[in-house]
Design a protein around this motif. Structure first.
Motif, PDB file in Angstrom:
ATOM      1  N   UNK A   1       0.864  -1.180   0.000  1.00 10.87           N
ATOM      2  CA  UNK A   1       0.000   0.000   0.000  1.00 10.87           C
ATOM      3  C   UNK A   1       0.896   1.224   0.000  1.00 10.87           C
ATOM      4  N   UNK A   2       0.661   2.103  -0.959  1.00  9.97           N
ATOM      5  CA  UNK A   2       1.454   3.321  -1.080  1.00  9.97           C
ATOM      6  C   UNK A   2       0.495   4.483  -1.344  1.00  9.97           C
ATOM      7  N   UNK A   3       0.587   5.531  -0.538  1.00 10.69           N
ATOM      8  CA  UNK A   3      -0.325   6.672  -0.662  1.00 10.69           C
ATOM      9  C   UNK A   3      -1.790   6.229  -0.630  1.00 10.69           C
TER      10      UNK A   3
ATOM     11  N   UNK B   1       4.752  -3.546  -9.220  1.00 10.39           N
ATOM     12  CA  UNK B   1       5.021  -2.141  -8.943  1.00 10.39           C
ATOM     13  C   UNK B   1       3.992  -1.177  -9.495  1.00 10.39           C
ATOM     14  N   UNK B   2       2.992  -1.703 -10.214  1.00 11.55           N
ATOM     15  CA  UNK B   2       1.945  -0.851 -10.779  1.00 11.55           C
ATOM     16  C   UNK B   2       0.719  -0.852  -9.872  1.00 11.55           C
ATOM     17  N   UNK B   3       0.009   0.262  -9.805  1.00 11.84           N
ATOM     18  CA  UNK B   3      -1.217   0.288  -9.008  1.00 11.84           C
ATOM     19  C   UNK B   3      -2.232  -0.716  -9.565  1.00 11.84           C
ATOM     20  N   UNK B   4      -3.021  -1.322  -8.682  1.00  8.45           N
ATOM     21  CA  UNK B   4      -4.097  -2.185  -9.161  1.00  8.45           C
ATOM     22  C   UNK B   4      -5.117  -1.298  -9.869  1.00  8.45           C
ATOM     23  N   UNK B   5      -5.992  -1.908 -10.619  1.00  7.62           N
ATOM     24  CA  UNK B   5      -7.025  -1.163 -11.335  1.00  7.62           C
ATOM     25  C   UNK B   5      -7.716  -0.188 -10.384  1.00  7.62           C
ATOM     26  N   UNK B   6      -7.812   1.069 -10.789  1.00  8.02           N
ATOM     27  CA  UNK B   6      -8.401   2.107  -9.941  1.00  8.02           C
ATOM     28  C   UNK B   6      -9.468   2.849 -10.728  1.00  8.02           C
ATOM     29  N   UNK B   7     -10.689   2.782 -10.228  1.00 11.17           N
ATOM     30  CA  UNK B   7     -11.815   3.482 -10.840  1.00 11.17           C
ATOM     31  C   UNK B   7     -12.425   4.347  -9.742  1.00 11.17           C
TER      32      UNK B   7
END
Length: 199
Positions: free
Chosen positions: A3-5, A13-19
């Motif tokens: 968890x980052x920010x 290293x990529x954010x999971x899908x974010x909607x």
């Protein structure tokens, strides 16, 4: 994962899908993790609904039956997942909890030789159904059908739960049924809460 920010980051290293959902409000300090089922027919459909302002509801995270993750709100923002709720003398758990929705139809009704979701009207095979009474049902009625969770979905929920517990020093894990008994029945008897909490 990490968890980052206040966002979930996958192992690559990529954010999971974010909607981003509009169904959220101010900043909060999470104290509890609340587990839900979507009662929908797919993770994608549930994400779309929770991103619709008309829904007036959303969780922080939706976990698909295939273990896929879609984050809808930062973990330090109020997401509208708990509704009218009380726990340990405190009300309004939206203001201090993280909500995870698991793609699951919840209660099922028998219609001929098929199990049907009361909400989506989708049919489910016998192999995906367990018979049980809800822990809050004191009526003595016979057991009813509940949609089973998938193993990969439960494992994804466990991994995310462990991260959230560590990152935010959460006090406990609860079901929507615990904080809104009589009004809500999720995550229901098919969710292995005792095992999930022990892990």
């Amino acid at each position: 994962m990490k968890i980052q920010n206040h966002r979930l980051i996958a192992d690559d290293g990529k954010p999971v899908s974010y909607v981003e959902t509009p169904n959220k409000s101010g900043v909060m300090t999470p104290e509890f993790l609340i587990m839900h089922y979507t009662a929908g027919s797919s993770a994608e459909g549930s994400v779309a609904w929770m991103c619709n302002p008309a829904a007036k509801a959303a969780a922080h995270l939706v976990i698909g039956r295939d273990g896929s993750l879609t984050q809808l709100a930062a973990f330090n923002r109020v997401a509208w997942h708990a509704g009218k709720s009380v726990w340990a003398g405190r009300s309004g758990l939206n203001g201090f909890s993280i909500g995870i929705e698991l793609d699951n139809a919840g209660k099922l009704e028998r219609s001929g030789n098929r199990w049907i979701s009361a909400v989506s009207k989708r049919a489910y095979p016998d192999d995906d159904v367990m018979m049980a009474n809800h822990k809050n049902d004191r009526s003595g009625t016979p057991p009813i059908g509940w949609h089973e969770y998938s193993e990969v979905q439960l494992e994804a929920a466990t991994q995310v739960g462990l991260l959230l517990m560590k990152k935010y020093s959460l006090k406990d894990i609860l079901g929507h049924e615990d904080i809104a008994p009589g009004r809500k029945s999720d995550p229901g008897p098919a969710f292995p809460m005792a095992i999930f909490r022990s892990r």
